[in-house]
Each structure stands twice: as C-alpha cells, then as structure tokens.
Design a protein around this motif. Structure first.
Motif, PDB file in Angstrom:
ATOM      1  N   ILE A  82      22.560   8.929  -7.508  1.00  0.00           N
ATOM      2  CA  ILE A  82      21.323   8.177  -7.742  1.00  0.00           C
ATOM      3  C   ILE A  82      21.154   7.083  -6.698  1.00  0.00           C
ATOM      4  CG2 ILE A  82      20.186   6.589  -9.351  1.00  0.00           C
ATOM      5  CD1 ILE A  82      21.367   8.239 -11.633  1.00  0.00           C
ATOM      6  N   THR A  83      22.247   6.392  -6.364  1.00  0.00           N
ATOM      7  CA  THR A  83      22.171   5.309  -5.381  1.00  0.00           C
ATOM      8  C   THR A  83      21.809   5.840  -3.996  1.00  0.00           C
ATOM      9  OG1 THR A  83      23.859   4.093  -6.621  1.00  0.00           O
ATOM     10  CG2 THR A  83      23.428   3.378  -4.364  1.00  0.00           C
ATOM     11  N   VAL A  84      22.431   6.933  -3.599  1.00  0.00           N
ATOM     12  CA  VAL A  84      22.138   7.527  -2.293  1.00  0.00           C
ATOM     13  C   VAL A  84      20.681   7.955  -2.212  1.00  0.00           C
ATOM     14  CG1 VAL A  84      22.629   9.491  -0.794  1.00  0.00           C
ATOM     15  CG2 VAL A  84      24.507   8.249  -1.852  1.00  0.00           C
ATOM     16  N   MET A  85      20.182   8.631  -3.230  1.00  0.00           N
ATOM     17  CA  MET A  85      18.793   9.095  -3.228  1.00  0.00           C
ATOM     18  C   MET A  85      17.824   7.914  -3.226  1.00  0.00           C
ATOM     19  SD  MET A  85      18.966  12.308  -5.892  1.00  0.00           S
ATOM     20  CE  MET A  85      17.177  12.467  -5.831  1.00  0.00           C
ATOM     21  N   ALA A  86      18.135   6.871  -3.990  1.00  0.00           N
ATOM     22  CA  ALA A  86      17.234   5.716  -4.071  1.00  0.00           C
ATOM     23  C   ALA A  86      17.081   5.042  -2.717  1.00  0.00           C
ATOM     24  CB  ALA A  86      17.764   4.718  -5.109  1.00  0.00           C
ATOM     25  N   PHE A  87      18.184   4.816  -2.012  1.00  0.00           N
ATOM     26  CA  PHE A  87      18.103   4.176  -0.701  1.00  0.00           C
ATOM     27  C   PHE A  87      17.416   5.068   0.324  1.00  0.00           C
ATOM     28  CE2 PHE A  87      21.359   1.209  -2.283  1.00  0.00           C
ATOM     29  CZ  PHE A  87      20.852   0.021  -1.786  1.00  0.00           C
ATOM     30  N   ASN A  88      17.640   6.372   0.244  1.00  0.00           N
ATOM     31  CA  ASN A  88      16.955   7.281   1.169  1.00  0.00           C
ATOM     32  C   ASN A  88      15.449   7.285   0.935  1.00  0.00           C
ATOM     33  OD1 ASN A  88      19.327   8.037   2.420  1.00  0.00           O
ATOM     34  ND2 ASN A  88      19.611   9.873   1.199  1.00  0.00           N
ATOM     35  N   PHE A  89      15.021   7.340  -0.314  1.00  0.00           N
ATOM     36  CA  PHE A  89      13.593   7.309  -0.628  1.00  0.00           C
ATOM     37  C   PHE A  89      12.961   6.010  -0.138  1.00  0.00           C
ATOM     38  CE2 PHE A  89      14.184  10.242  -4.551  1.00  0.00           C
ATOM     39  CZ  PHE A  89      14.207  11.339  -3.711  1.00  0.00           C
ATOM     40  N   SER A 115       0.830  -1.208   0.000  1.00  0.00           N
ATOM     41  CA  SER A 115       0.000   0.000   0.000  1.00  0.00           C
ATOM     42  C   SER A 115       0.859   1.252   0.000  1.00  0.00           C
ATOM     43  CB  SER A 115      -0.921  -0.002   1.224  1.00  0.00           C
ATOM     44  OG  SER A 115      -1.777  -1.129   1.221  1.00  0.00           O
ATOM     45  N   MET A 116       1.979   1.187   0.719  1.00  0.00           N
ATOM     46  CA  MET A 116       2.884   2.327   0.757  1.00  0.00           C
ATOM     47  C   MET A 116       3.460   2.617  -0.619  1.00  0.00           C
ATOM     48  SD  MET A 116       6.421   3.001   0.665  1.00  0.00           S
ATOM     49  CE  MET A 116       7.120   1.430   1.163  1.00  0.00           C
ATOM     50  N   PHE A 117       3.842   1.558  -1.352  1.00  0.00           N
ATOM     51  CA  PHE A 117       4.403   1.758  -2.684  1.00  0.00           C
ATOM     52  C   PHE A 117       3.367   2.350  -3.643  1.00  0.00           C
ATOM     53  CE2 PHE A 117       7.727  -1.549  -1.624  1.00  0.00           C
ATOM     54  CZ  PHE A 117       8.777  -0.658  -1.681  1.00  0.00           C
ATOM     55  N   ARG A 118       2.110   1.986  -3.449  1.00  0.00           N
ATOM     56  CA  ARG A 118       1.073   2.566  -4.310  1.00  0.00           C
ATOM     57  C   ARG A 118       0.857   4.051  -4.005  1.00  0.00           C
ATOM     58  NH1 ARG A 118      -1.478  -2.642  -3.658  1.00  0.00           N
ATOM     59  NH2 ARG A 118      -2.603  -1.893  -1.805  1.00  0.00           N
ATOM     60  N   ALA A 119       1.040   4.435  -2.747  1.00  0.00           N
ATOM     61  CA  ALA A 119       0.789   5.824  -2.355  1.00  0.00           C
ATOM     62  C   ALA A 119       2.042   6.693  -2.423  1.00  0.00           C
ATOM     63  CB  ALA A 119       0.215   5.869  -0.938  1.00  0.00           C
ATOM     64  N   ASN A 120       3.201   6.114  -2.144  1.00  0.00           N
ATOM     65  CA  ASN A 120       4.453   6.870  -2.079  1.00  0.00           C
ATOM     66  C   ASN A 120       5.257   6.624  -3.356  1.00  0.00           C
ATOM     67  OD1 ASN A 120       6.963   8.001  -1.451  1.00  0.00           O
ATOM     68  ND2 ASN A 120       6.798   7.457   0.704  1.00  0.00           N
ATOM     69  N   LYS A 121       5.157   7.537  -4.292  1.00  0.00           N
ATOM     70  CA  LYS A 121       5.837   7.366  -5.580  1.00  0.00           C
ATOM     71  C   LYS A 121       7.351   7.495  -5.440  1.00  0.00           C
ATOM     72  CE  LYS A 121       1.861   6.886  -7.475  1.00  0.00           C
ATOM     73  NZ  LYS A 121       1.395   5.517  -7.779  1.00  0.00           N
ATOM     74  N   ALA A 122       7.799   8.290  -4.487  1.00  0.00           N
ATOM     75  CA  ALA A 122       9.244   8.437  -4.290  1.00  0.00           C
ATOM     76  C   ALA A 122       9.859   7.115  -3.836  1.00  0.00           C
ATOM     77  CB  ALA A 122       9.531   9.539  -3.276  1.00  0.00           C
ATOM     78  N   ALA A 123       9.186   6.419  -2.905  1.00  0.00           N
ATOM     79  CA  ALA A 123       9.689   5.126  -2.442  1.00  0.00           C
ATOM     80  C   ALA A 123       9.673   4.100  -3.570  1.00  0.00           C
ATOM     81  CB  ALA A 123       8.850   4.627  -1.266  1.00  0.00           C
ATOM     82  N   LEU A 124       8.631   4.130  -4.388  1.00  0.00           N
ATOM     83  CA  LEU A 124       8.557   3.215  -5.532  1.00  0.00           C
ATOM     84  C   LEU A 124       9.683   3.500  -6.517  1.00  0.00           C
ATOM     85  CD1 LEU A 124       7.068   0.986  -7.061  1.00  0.00           C
ATOM     86  CD2 LEU A 124       5.606   2.761  -8.072  1.00  0.00           C
ATOM     87  N   LEU A 125       9.958   4.780  -6.767  1.00  0.00           N
ATOM     88  CA  LEU A 125      11.069   5.141  -7.642  1.00  0.00           C
ATOM     89  C   LEU A 125      12.395   4.662  -7.066  1.00  0.00           C
ATOM     90  CD1 LEU A 125      12.250   6.667 -10.070  1.00  0.00           C
ATOM     91  CD2 LEU A 125      12.236   8.736  -8.652  1.00  0.00           C
ATOM     92  N   GLY A 126      12.574   4.813  -5.740  1.00  0.00           N
ATOM     93  CA  GLY A 126      13.790   4.330  -5.112  1.00  0.00           C
ATOM     94  C   GLY A 126      13.968   2.831  -5.271  1.00  0.00           C
ATOM     95  N   LEU A 127      12.874   2.079  -5.091  1.00  0.00           N
ATOM     96  CA  LEU A 127      12.942   0.620  -5.247  1.00  0.00           C
ATOM     97  C   LEU A 127      13.313   0.246  -6.678  1.00  0.00           C
ATOM     98  CD1 LEU A 127      12.461  -2.246  -4.136  1.00  0.00           C
ATOM     99  CD2 LEU A 127      10.056  -1.990  -4.779  1.00  0.00           C
ATOM    100  N   ILE A 128      12.703   0.907  -7.647  1.00  0.00           N
ATOM    101  CA  ILE A 128      12.987   0.611  -9.057  1.00  0.00           C
ATOM    102  C   ILE A 128      14.453   0.899  -9.380  1.00  0.00           C
ATOM    103  CG2 ILE A 128      12.478   1.292 -11.436  1.00  0.00           C
ATOM    104  CD1 ILE A 128       9.588   1.785 -10.548  1.00  0.00           C
ATOM    105  N   LEU A 129      14.956   2.037  -8.893  1.00  0.00           N
ATOM    106  CA  LEU A 129      16.352   2.384  -9.158  1.00  0.00           C
ATOM    107  C   LEU A 129      17.308   1.382  -8.521  1.00  0.00           C
ATOM    108  CD1 LEU A 129      16.254   6.270  -8.689  1.00  0.00           C
ATOM    109  CD2 LEU A 129      16.487   4.997 -10.836  1.00  0.00           C
ATOM    110  N   ILE A 130      17.005   0.954  -7.298  1.00  0.00           N
ATOM    111  CA  ILE A 130      17.863  -0.021  -6.617  1.00  0.00           C
ATOM    112  C   ILE A 130      17.868  -1.348  -7.363  1.00  0.00           C
ATOM    113  CG2 ILE A 130      18.110  -1.400  -4.518  1.00  0.00           C
ATOM    114  CD1 ILE A 130      17.054   1.038  -2.975  1.00  0.00           C
ATOM    115  N   LEU A 131      16.699  -1.780  -7.824  1.00  0.00           N
ATOM    116  CA  LEU A 131      16.628  -3.024  -8.593  1.00  0.00           C
ATOM    117  C   LEU A 131      17.412  -2.914  -9.888  1.00  0.00           C
ATOM    118  CD1 LEU A 131      12.876  -4.040  -8.096  1.00  0.00           C
ATOM    119  CD2 LEU A 131      14.894  -5.052  -7.017  1.00  0.00           C
TER     120      LEU A 131
END
Length: 303
Positions: free
Chosen positions: A281-288, A34-50
């Motif tokens: 990019i890596t630092v921002m992704a993990f923070n998000f 649910s958080m990933f659906r609502a928090n686009k920044a966290a979803l972007l961070g997960l995608i970048l990390i993957l």
C-alpha cells in the motif's frame, strides 16, 4: 456581410487575447489542487500517505499492545478479536508491530531518500554546469557506484559499519545518489544551452544564481518523482536486506517482520501478509502521488 463577420471574429479573438494576458498566474499550488481534482489515483495516494503518517504518529493510541511484549502462551495465534492480526512466534501482537513498524519503515524511506536526493542534486548540478574536471570526477564516481549491484553494495556497507538504523541510512544513501546525479546532470546540460540561460549570462548573473534560480527550479518536477520513487524503494531495500540477515534485529519494521515470518509462511500466513500488504500500500501510494505531482508541475506535460 463577409466583412462584418470578419470584424466580429477579429473583435472576439482580440478580446480572448486580452483576457488571457490579464489573467493572473495560477501558480503551482493551483495546478496541484487541480491535479488532485482530476487525478483520483494521486488523491488516493495522498490520502493513504496521510493515513499512514497519522498511524505512525498516534501509534501508542492505536495499538492495543506493546509491540515488543513477549507472551509465550500466545505464540502464533490466528487473527481474532483479541489479536486483530494474530501473534508471531514469540507471542507479540502483529497489529501493534505493524502500527509501530510504520515509524521505522517511513523513517527508513524518508531520511535516506532525502539525503541521496540532496547529495545527488548538488553533485549533478556541479557536473552538468561546471563540466570538464568536475564532470569527469563526479560521473566516474557515479559509474563506480552504479557498477556494483545495489543490494550487494548496501550489504557491504552494513556489514562493514554494523547493524544499526544510522548505518542503514548511510548504506541506502550511498546506493541511491548516483542515479539522481545522472538525471540532474543530463537536465542541466540541456538547460544551460537554452536562450534564457544565454541571456542571464550576458546580463552578468552569477553562476550561483543561474544554477539555483534558473536550472534547479526546472529540475524540480523530475526530482519530485525521483523522491517519491526512492521512498518506497528504500523500504523495499530494507526488506531485502532483512531477508538476508542484514539490519537491526531489534527494530520493529515491516521488512524485518516479513523476514522473521517467512519461516512460517504456510502455517501462519498472517505473519507476512500484514507487513507485506502495508509495504504494498505504501509503495503504491507514493507512486500514485509522484506521478500526479509530476503531471501538475512539469510544464512539458501541459503542452
């Protein structure tokens, strides 16, 4: 009329209470989704990390050149179709070194962060729950570690043990565990005075079960945030030590690439821009991702 309205309101309220009571527990996984659906920044961070993880795994497929292959006829060439990110002062392909460097940089981020997280968590739980002598010994040791500037302490360890990837793991683990221990100790001191802890002790529950079944799960949200912040932090520390000539000179890592390219920052800016942007990019992704996971898991954020 008023009585009928009151009865209807009471019936509706009772039905909502019953529905809430019989509703199944959604669980942590549902909260995270649910958080990933609502928090686009966290979803972007997960995608970048993957994507970064996939890049490190499939580096031989993605990179077109050997990251350590020297070509003295192609030194400091600008980005082109042949060399996407240009070449360095030894003719090595910068794109290949960025791709392969993700392996070293992610390893430097994950391994020391995991070691310091486990060590700091165990010592923090012991200090907070046992108290007295254990608390004094562990916290005074943490004060000694925190009293030294982190970069200076890491450099001393590296100079003492020698420049290698293993020794860098040790150095970064030493400078990070104390902060984790203090956070876990503070939360343990707060939790062990709660009513449910008193109930568990009165029922004869052992200390081991109390710590690892009741206290540790409540510390998990903060530990997740600390871990996601320690990973990019470790990458940045490696970059800082590379700037000062500490580290493995043969390792292809983003920090070392920035250090080696700083002398050509004006003539060949691509030498530091490519690895520098990768670090950013890596630092921002993990923070998000860390902020989003904390919002999803921490019960205090839902009230």
């Amino acid at each position: 009329m008023k009585k009928r309205f009151k009865d209807q309101y009471t019936a509706d309220l009772s039905q909502r209470i019953i529905d809430a009571e019989i509703q199944p527990d959604e669980g942590i996984l549902h909260s995270i989704l649910s958080m990933f659906r609502a928090n686009k920044a966290a979803l972007l961070g997960l995608i970048l990390i993957l994507l970064i993880l996939l890049m490190s795994v499939f580096a031989p497929v993605i990179a077109r050149y050997d990251p350590n292959a020297l070509d003295l006829t192609s030194m400091r060439k600008a980005p082109s179709w042949e060399h996407w990110f240009g070449t360095d002062d030894m003719g090595r392909d910068v794109f290949a070194r960025v791709v392969y460097g993700s392996r070293t940089s992610l390893m430097i981020g994950f391994v020391p962060s995991l070691i310091s997280l486990v060590l700091g968590t165990v010592l923090g739980l012991m200090a907070g729950y046992l108290g007295k002598v254990a608390d004094e010994l562990i916290m005074r040791l943490a004060d000694v570690v925190l009293a030294f500037p982190s970069l200076l302490l890491a450099m001393v360890v590296m100079y003492t043990l020698g420049a290698s990837l293993l020794n860098m793991f040790i150095a970064l683990s030493i400078i990070n565990w104390a902060g984790t221990a203090r956070v876990v100790r503070a939360q343990t001191l707060s939790l062990k005075e709660k009513e449910f802890m008193e109930a568990a002790r009165s029922m004869g529950v052992s200390r081991f079960k109390i710590v690892f079944r009741h206290i540790l799960p409540n510390c998990l949200p903060n530990l997740i945030v600390l871990f996601t912040l320690d990973i990019p932090g470790a990458i940045m520390w490696e970059s800082s030590m590379s700037f000062l000539g500490v580290g493995d000179p043969n390792a292809a890592s983003w920090g070392l690439m920035v250090s080696q390219g700083k002398g050509y920052a004006y003539m060949c800016p691509w030498l530091i821009l490519a690895p520098g942007i990768a670090i950013l990019i890596t630092v921002m992704a993990f923070n998000f991702l860390g902020d989003g996971l904390r919002d999803a898991i921490d019960p205090y954020m839902k009230t």
